[in-house]
Motif scaffolding. Sequence first.
Motif, short mmCIF file in Angstrom:
data_model
loop_
_atom_site.label_atom_id
_atom_site.label_comp_id
_atom_site.label_asym_id
_atom_site.label_seq_id
_atom_site.Cartn_x
_atom_site.Cartn_y
_atom_site.Cartn_z
N PRO A 164 58.46 17.25 -55.45
CA PRO A 164 59.03 18.68 -56.36
C PRO A 164 60.54 18.58 -56.72
O PRO A 164 60.76 18.81 -57.99
N ALA A 165 61.13 18.20 -56.06
CA ALA A 165 62.69 18.34 -56.22
C ALA A 165 63.14 17.18 -57.65
O ALA A 165 63.66 17.28 -58.38
N ARG A 166 62.16 16.04 -57.43
CA ARG A 166 62.45 14.91 -58.58
C ARG A 166 61.70 15.53 -60.01
O ARG A 166 62.52 15.50 -60.88
N LEU A 167 60.69 16.16 -59.77
CA LEU A 167 59.84 16.80 -60.77
C LEU A 167 60.96 17.80 -61.63
O LEU A 167 61.09 17.94 -62.84
N ARG A 168 61.51 18.78 -60.64
CA ARG A 168 62.25 19.70 -61.21
C ARG A 168 63.57 19.09 -62.05
O ARG A 168 64.09 19.49 -63.19
N ARG A 169 64.10 18.05 -61.65
CA ARG A 169 65.33 17.35 -62.17
C ARG A 169 64.81 16.87 -63.50
O ARG A 169 65.26 17.01 -64.51
N THR A 170 63.44 16.21 -63.59
CA THR A 170 62.99 15.80 -64.74
C THR A 170 62.73 16.78 -65.82
O THR A 170 63.14 16.51 -66.87
N VAL A 171 62.26 17.91 -65.31
CA VAL A 171 62.00 19.11 -66.36
C VAL A 171 63.30 19.59 -66.93
O VAL A 171 63.34 19.69 -68.17
N GLN A 172 64.20 19.77 -66.17
CA GLN A 172 65.54 19.98 -66.56
C GLN A 172 66.16 19.30 -67.50
O GLN A 172 66.43 19.72 -68.69
N GLU A 173 66.09 17.90 -67.20
CA GLU A 173 66.99 17.11 -68.04
C GLU A 173 66.35 16.72 -69.39
O GLU A 173 66.80 16.51 -70.47
N ARG A 174 64.64 16.59 -69.40
CA ARG A 174 64.11 16.13 -70.70
C ARG A 174 63.56 17.27 -71.38
O ARG A 174 63.27 17.03 -72.57
N LEU A 175 63.35 18.43 -70.86
CA LEU A 175 62.79 19.56 -71.63
C LEU A 175 63.86 20.50 -71.94
O LEU A 175 64.36 20.87 -72.93
N VAL A 176 64.37 21.10 -71.00
CA VAL A 176 65.18 22.29 -70.78
C VAL A 176 66.65 22.02 -72.07
O VAL A 176 66.96 22.72 -72.42
N ASP A 177 67.13 20.75 -71.20
CA ASP A 177 68.66 20.24 -71.76
C ASP A 177 68.21 19.72 -73.15
O ASP A 177 69.24 19.36 -73.96
N VAL A 178 67.10 19.51 -73.71
CA VAL A 178 66.81 18.65 -74.69
C VAL A 178 66.29 19.82 -76.06
O VAL A 178 66.79 19.60 -77.17
N TYR A 179 65.28 20.56 -75.79
CA TYR A 179 64.80 21.56 -76.76
C TYR A 179 65.24 22.88 -76.51
O TYR A 179 64.61 23.49 -75.37
N PRO A 180 65.69 23.53 -77.35
CA PRO A 180 66.40 24.79 -77.04
C PRO A 180 65.37 25.76 -76.77
O PRO A 180 65.20 27.08 -76.26
N VAL A 181 64.31 25.88 -77.32
CA VAL A 181 63.10 26.67 -77.43
C VAL A 181 62.66 27.00 -75.78
O VAL A 181 62.19 27.94 -75.51
N PHE A 182 62.77 26.00 -75.01
CA PHE A 182 62.50 25.87 -73.65
C PHE A 182 63.31 26.82 -72.74
O PHE A 182 63.18 27.45 -71.79
N HIS A 183 64.58 27.35 -73.38
CA HIS A 183 65.50 28.18 -72.82
C HIS A 183 65.70 29.61 -73.62
O HIS A 183 66.69 30.37 -73.60
N GLN A 184 64.85 29.62 -74.71
CA GLN A 184 65.14 30.87 -75.42
C GLN A 184 63.78 31.72 -75.59
O GLN A 184 62.70 31.18 -75.27
N ARG A 185 63.94 32.85 -75.98
CA ARG A 185 62.77 34.09 -75.97
C ARG A 185 62.80 34.53 -77.32
O ARG A 185 63.85 34.27 -78.19
N PRO A 186 61.56 34.92 -77.83
CA PRO A 186 61.53 35.60 -79.27
C PRO A 186 62.47 36.86 -79.49
O PRO A 186 62.72 37.61 -78.23
N ALA A 187 62.93 36.86 -80.52
CA ALA A 187 63.85 37.75 -80.78
C ALA A 187 63.35 38.62 -82.07
O ALA A 187 62.89 37.87 -83.03
N ALA A 188 63.41 39.95 -81.81
CA ALA A 188 63.02 40.78 -82.92
C ALA A 188 64.04 40.50 -84.25
O ALA A 188 65.09 40.54 -83.98
N PRO A 189 63.25 40.62 -85.43
CA PRO A 189 63.97 40.49 -86.80
C PRO A 189 64.83 41.70 -86.92
O PRO A 189 64.44 42.91 -86.49
N ALA A 190 66.09 41.74 -87.60
CA ALA A 190 66.79 42.68 -87.95
C ALA A 190 65.96 43.83 -88.91
O ALA A 190 66.45 44.93 -88.72
#
Length: 456
Positions: A32-58
Amino acid sequence: MSGADAMWLHADRPNHLMVIDGIMWTAEPLDPARLRRTVQERLVDVYPVFHQRPAAPAHPWELPGWEDDPDFSLSHHLHHAKLRKPGGDAQLRAFLEKKVRRPLDRTRPLWETWVIDGYGGGSVVFSRLHHAMADGIALAQVMLTLTDPTPDGQDPPPQLDVHRAGRLGSLVSSATGLLRATASLPTAPVTALKGVGVTRKLLLDVLPDSRFSHEPGVEKRLAWTRPQPLADVKAIGRATGSTVNDVLIAALSGALTRYLRSFDESVDRLTTMVPVNIRPPDQPLPRELGNKFALVMLHLPTADMSPRERLEEVHRRMEHIKHSPEVFITSAVAEGIGHLHAVEKPLVDFFAGKAVGVTTNVAGPQQPRYLAGVEVTGVLGWVPGSGGQTLGVCIFSYAGTVRVGFKVDAATVPQPERLVALVEAELDALRRLVTPDRAGSDASRPAATRSGPPTT
């Protein structure tokens, strides 16, 4: 967020969540610890949408966007579970089916991943990602970036076969050639005539009535075939002048024909939507991801005919689609629908009602991959349906094998394991076209395809 992204964001329904579901299973338990690092480094840190949520239009006339989640934590999205004993296929399917009916939390980034232990001798990684983040073709490639070529090494992310990933045949190359052709005067009248035919198909097609065309409910069922040797499928294609995709779609069409016949139903054709990648094939995925695909309507031949006749008919229909402008027309339609907030749902339902569901075909890596140091032994993923669609089909090839998976409406399509058995039987019938004395029994398959999870 593009118009196509917004369309999928707005298209969630209780009986059709716009969520792409995928599973990877491994030969041994994951760390689990190694997989967690992999997800953080290769998904969350690379593709912004993995740490972003939908925002309503103005403003009401604007499209929604993405904003950083101020409370983002990987723990909100990466979860662990353990199957009940004996930890077999029944327990795994029950776990997955309970999760796929639950909507994602829109106050957070629209994804979650479950690491499921206790499945045979290994683990299952079950990922759910909202379609607004990206199309299924892109997300399949993104999830494969979590894997490596060796247990302790990393190389550039594995690329999907861009001439097959997410399409039934080399539609991108054909479509790109067609786009160039439309710019030349001599071919313009021909292209315009084909465009009229496609428009009539999209507007006037009526789905034949069958159990696949009933209104779906919330409950879904999942099932998938044993791994089939890809070499067998290629041999059938070479012997019959068809493609790998033609062979697999012919087997699917025959299985659907026989499934309906078991309920005393028959139709000449069933229509399925096929995603077609429209990204440039020689460019990496952008960090913003997004949806860059079109949907074409494929009429599956389900009339009474021999396996060879069905294969020939599938090939003919696929060739017709490859040389039509359908991909460009449907891409423009999807982008436009995302801007029409007032009539978005009726338009989505109108076009979705032309098909029983969506069929994807993804060509994964040809060699085994490793996730957090553990060998991946299989991959599958389903894109969502919409409107009245009841039948999702995933074809995924990986490391010399191919699987066909189903995600179906529980009420209208009972016993999806029967579909699984029928697909395998149809593939055996097609094998006998090449090797007439081959009985198609389990004993005739390589040992690697007869054992190991998951089986059905």
